[in-house]
Design an enzyme around this catalytic site. Structure first.
Site, PDB file in Angstrom:
ATOM      1  N   ARG A  67       0.827  -1.212   0.000  1.00 37.60           N
ATOM      2  CA  ARG A  67       0.000   0.000   0.000  1.00 37.60           C
ATOM      3  C   ARG A  67       0.855   1.254   0.000  1.00 37.60           C
ATOM      4  O   ARG A  67       0.513   2.261  -0.634  1.00 37.60           O
ATOM      5  CB  ARG A  67      -0.925  -0.018   1.220  1.00 37.60           C
ATOM      6  CG  ARG A  67      -1.951   1.101   1.244  1.00 37.60           C
ATOM      7  CD  ARG A  67      -3.035   0.803   2.257  1.00 37.60           C
ATOM      8  NE  ARG A  67      -4.011   1.887   2.293  1.00 37.60           N
ATOM      9  CZ  ARG A  67      -4.190   2.695   3.341  1.00 37.60           C
ATOM     10  NH1 ARG A  67      -3.475   2.524   4.445  1.00 37.60           N
ATOM     11  NH2 ARG A  67      -5.086   3.652   3.304  1.00 37.60           N
ATOM     12  N   HIS A  71       0.503   4.383  -2.667  1.00 37.62           N
ATOM     13  CA  HIS A  71       0.244   5.761  -2.249  1.00 37.62           C
ATOM     14  C   HIS A  71       1.386   6.692  -2.615  1.00 37.62           C
ATOM     15  O   HIS A  71       1.181   7.904  -2.749  1.00 37.62           O
ATOM     16  CB  HIS A  71      -0.027   5.803  -0.744  1.00 37.62           C
ATOM     17  CG  HIS A  71      -1.407   5.371  -0.381  1.00 37.62           C
ATOM     18  ND1 HIS A  71      -2.218   6.080   0.479  1.00 37.62           N
ATOM     19  CD2 HIS A  71      -2.139   4.302  -0.771  1.00 37.62           C
ATOM     20  CE1 HIS A  71      -3.384   5.456   0.598  1.00 37.62           C
ATOM     21  NE2 HIS A  71      -3.353   4.364  -0.148  1.00 37.62           N
ATOM     22  N   ASN A  99      -3.596   9.069   3.805  1.00 33.55           N
ATOM     23  CA  ASN A  99      -2.371   8.418   4.254  1.00 33.55           C
ATOM     24  C   ASN A  99      -2.284   8.224   5.763  1.00 33.55           C
ATOM     25  O   ASN A  99      -1.315   7.640   6.260  1.00 33.55           O
ATOM     26  CB  ASN A  99      -1.144   9.215   3.781  1.00 33.55           C
ATOM     27  CG  ASN A  99      -0.966   9.146   2.279  1.00 33.55           C
ATOM     28  OD1 ASN A  99      -1.357   8.167   1.650  1.00 33.55           O
ATOM     29  ND2 ASN A  99      -0.370  10.179   1.701  1.00 33.55           N
ATOM     30  N   HIS A 200      -6.011  -5.703  -2.806  1.00 33.23           N
ATOM     31  CA  HIS A 200      -6.825  -5.857  -1.596  1.00 33.23           C
ATOM     32  C   HIS A 200      -7.042  -7.321  -1.218  1.00 33.23           C
ATOM     33  O   HIS A 200      -7.797  -7.612  -0.295  1.00 33.23           O
ATOM     34  CB  HIS A 200      -8.179  -5.158  -1.772  1.00 33.23           C
ATOM     35  CG  HIS A 200      -8.104  -3.674  -1.617  1.00 33.23           C
ATOM     36  ND1 HIS A 200      -9.171  -2.839  -1.837  1.00 33.23           N
ATOM     37  CD2 HIS A 200      -7.074  -2.869  -1.258  1.00 33.23           C
ATOM     38  CE1 HIS A 200      -8.809  -1.579  -1.628  1.00 33.23           C
ATOM     39  NE2 HIS A 200      -7.533  -1.578  -1.276  1.00 33.23           N
TER      40      HIS A 200
END
Length: 347
Positions: A67, A71, A99, A200
């Site tokens: 992740r 990001h 975040n 995910h």
């Protein structure tokens, strides 16, 4: 320990998977699959061996590292800017709402890796490259496909503003139209979007990211039993806890996330709507019934994402600490011979 040993078996199996799709993804100028072959040949083994130790203790850290890479890349390119702490110029990307839920341990792991790599090779490898490698190895060591990634990224000198961060990271309550539009601006098509969403298949989600699907009225696209169990975890709309994103194999990188969606057991609106929307429903189905197809398209999309807005050559720097910009410009860039691999030196 037993579950991690099972994952190791999956890793061995997945290491034999050949991803021919990667050959069709162009490599950005300045990046190379052999970038550190001469000045840091042990780079990838250093990263993978350390992460094996980390995941043996806590496999859930893999999702946090994956992740973190997402990001970083989606906001202003894969430049390690999300790793930077705030300064007098303003709050960092880490302080922007999307975040706030990034794992603190993920930042520590990246800086630990940086220390190990720089100890062996000197300061020639960027934090951005280390983050990209850690994300790839998080996939592999969770049982997913093994694949090579081009390297040579430089670290950015500035972090993005709160608004830029918000504008480039679609919220978990976004529908498919919003997500497709957002990623189309980065040249991702519907298959890329569905494949990247497959990240995910590992990780956890905060109640605050999906309770609007439970309260005050339950989302009609959500399976009744699934919703009932979620209400136990999140008894009120403001509960602050987490639950698995993939209810079937939460710590294994496989295609069960798509099986969840077909059974109306996707956690976020941004997940479940991929199966509701006619533009993406068939793609979800194809990945649910063919894991190798999912792996192929995921690798393709990751290679594209990992090259968004990269800094190369004399751009940016190689940070001595991933969370802080270098105090002085100590990185000098030079091409040893025209047509040969750029090299970076520390003085």
């Amino acid at each position: 320990m037993a579950s991690y040993l099972q994952l190791l078996v999956l890793v061995v199996v997945s290491s034999f998977v050949v991803m021919s799709e990667s050959a069709s993804v162009p490599v950005s100028p300045g990046l190379s699959y052999s970038f550190y072959s001469s000045n840091c040949p042990k780079l990838e083994s250093i990263v993978r061996n350390h992460l094996k130790q980390v995941f043996q203790k806590d496999i859930t850290q893999a999702a946090g590292l994956l992740r973190l890479h997402f990001h970083d890349c989606f906001v202003q390119g894969c430049d390690g800017s999300v790793l930077l702490d705030g300064s007098a110029s303003g709050p960092s990307e880490q302080e922007a709402p999307p975040n706030l839920s990034l794992r603190k341990e993920a930042f520590k792991i990246i800086n630990d890796l940086r220390g190990l790599v720089h100890k062996t090779c000197g300061r020639v490898v960027s934090c951005a490259d280390i983050t990209a490698l850690a994300a790839r190895d998080s996939v592999v060591l969770s049982g997913g496909p093994n694949y090579n990634i081009p390297l040579g990224r430089r670290d950015g000198l500035n972090f993005a503003s709160r608004q830029v961060t918000l504008d480039n990271l679609p919220a978990p309550f976004s529908n498919t139209t919003v997500i497709l539009k957002s990623l189309a601006g980065k040249r991702f098509d519907a298959t890329d979007v569905v494949a990247l969403s497959g990240g995910h298949t590992i990780g956890r989600g905060h109640c605050s990211s999906f309770t609007e699907r439970l309260y005050p009225k339950q989302d009609g696209t959500m399976d009744q039993t699934f919703a009932k169990n979620l209400k136990v975890t999140c008894p009120t709309a403001n509960t602050d806890t987490t639950t698995n994103l993939d209810i079937r194999t939460p710590n294994v990188f496989d295609n069960k996330y798509y099986v969840d969606l077909m059974n109306r057991q996707g956690l976020f609106t941004s997940d479940q709507d991929l199966y509701t929307d006619s533009r993406t429903k068939d793609i979800v189905t194809s990945f649910a019934i063919n894991q190798n197809l999912f792996y192929e398209k995921f690798v393709n999309a990751m290679l594209k994402m990992g090259q968004l807005g990269v800094l190369t050559g004399p751009q940016g720097e190689i940070r001595a600490n991933c969370s802080v910009r270098n105090a002085n410009k100590l990185d000098l860039w030079s091409v040893v011979d025209q047509g040969k691999q750029p090299r970076f030196s520390q003085f």
